[in-house]
Design a protein around this motif. Sequence first.
Motif, mmCIF file in Angstrom:
data_model
loop_
_atom_site.group_PDB
_atom_site.id
_atom_site.type_symbol
_atom_site.label_atom_id
_atom_site.label_comp_id
_atom_site.label_asym_id
_atom_site.label_seq_id
_atom_site.Cartn_x
_atom_site.Cartn_y
_atom_site.Cartn_z
ATOM 1 N N ARG A 247 0.824 -1.212 0.000
ATOM 2 C CA ARG A 247 0.000 0.000 0.000
ATOM 3 C C ARG A 247 0.859 1.265 0.000
ATOM 4 N N ASP B 50 -0.326 3.015 -3.238
ATOM 5 C CA ASP B 50 -1.392 3.988 -2.997
ATOM 6 C C ASP B 50 -0.923 5.326 -2.428
ATOM 7 N N GLN C 228 -6.415 7.956 -5.899
ATOM 8 C CA GLN C 228 -7.301 6.794 -5.929
ATOM 9 C C GLN C 228 -6.606 5.577 -5.317
ATOM 10 N N PRO C 229 -7.030 5.133 -4.114
ATOM 11 C CA PRO C 229 -6.451 3.905 -3.567
ATOM 12 C C PRO C 229 -6.925 2.687 -4.361
#
Length: 230
Positions: free
Chosen positions: A201, A205, A210-211
């Motif tokens: 992550r 991200d 936008q994750p």
Amino acid sequence: MSNILLIEDDPRVASFISKGLQEKAFQVNAVANGMNGIDEALAFPYEIIILDIMLPDMSGFEVCKILRRRKNISPIIILSALDSPDEKVEGLQAGADDYLSKPFLFDELLARIQAQLRRVEFNKGIVEVQSYGGVVINTDEQNATRDGQALALSPLEYRLLLYLMRNREKALSRIQIGQSVWNTSFDTNTNTVDVYINFLRKKIDKGFDQPLIHTIKGTGYMFKMKQYES
């Protein structure tokens, strides 16, 4: 990185096949009887099933018939010491896609696996796209970018991203992820999956609007462009 289900009760044969395929970057889940094989095949979308005939609880022919009746379409390669023409015909009529007699050369098994994978892609007319949500994976060079920015991934992070990419927009349990990205001996009592998801992550991200990696309460994770609503 294709997922293979191996249904084989001989531990020596299972170890030989598993180690050889893992060295070729396949993920292998090995089970030792027919019922467990059926449960696994119906619970997870394996690209290939390698099936022994002489299993302790039922014949591989019956396993094959049950899977086909349950609409499982994964290519099945039978491995068996039974190599008479009648037995080969029975295996193919039960729904197998190929039949390889024991003893066999590993290179021949590998070639047959690759042939089945090519056949599936050709029949579906699918060229696998390793691009989603701005993330592009180069499987030849084993690297990835997002919106053109290089992602510094470790080998495990790369395999995790590739697995998420190939199963995008699907809810994935921690066990599914662990057994597919790590190996069949994955310890389900550890938080390894959560740790590596957090590592990924931070690289996928962080700094982007936008994750892509979403937590699904009570289930696991999903790789998806739009926020998952639990």
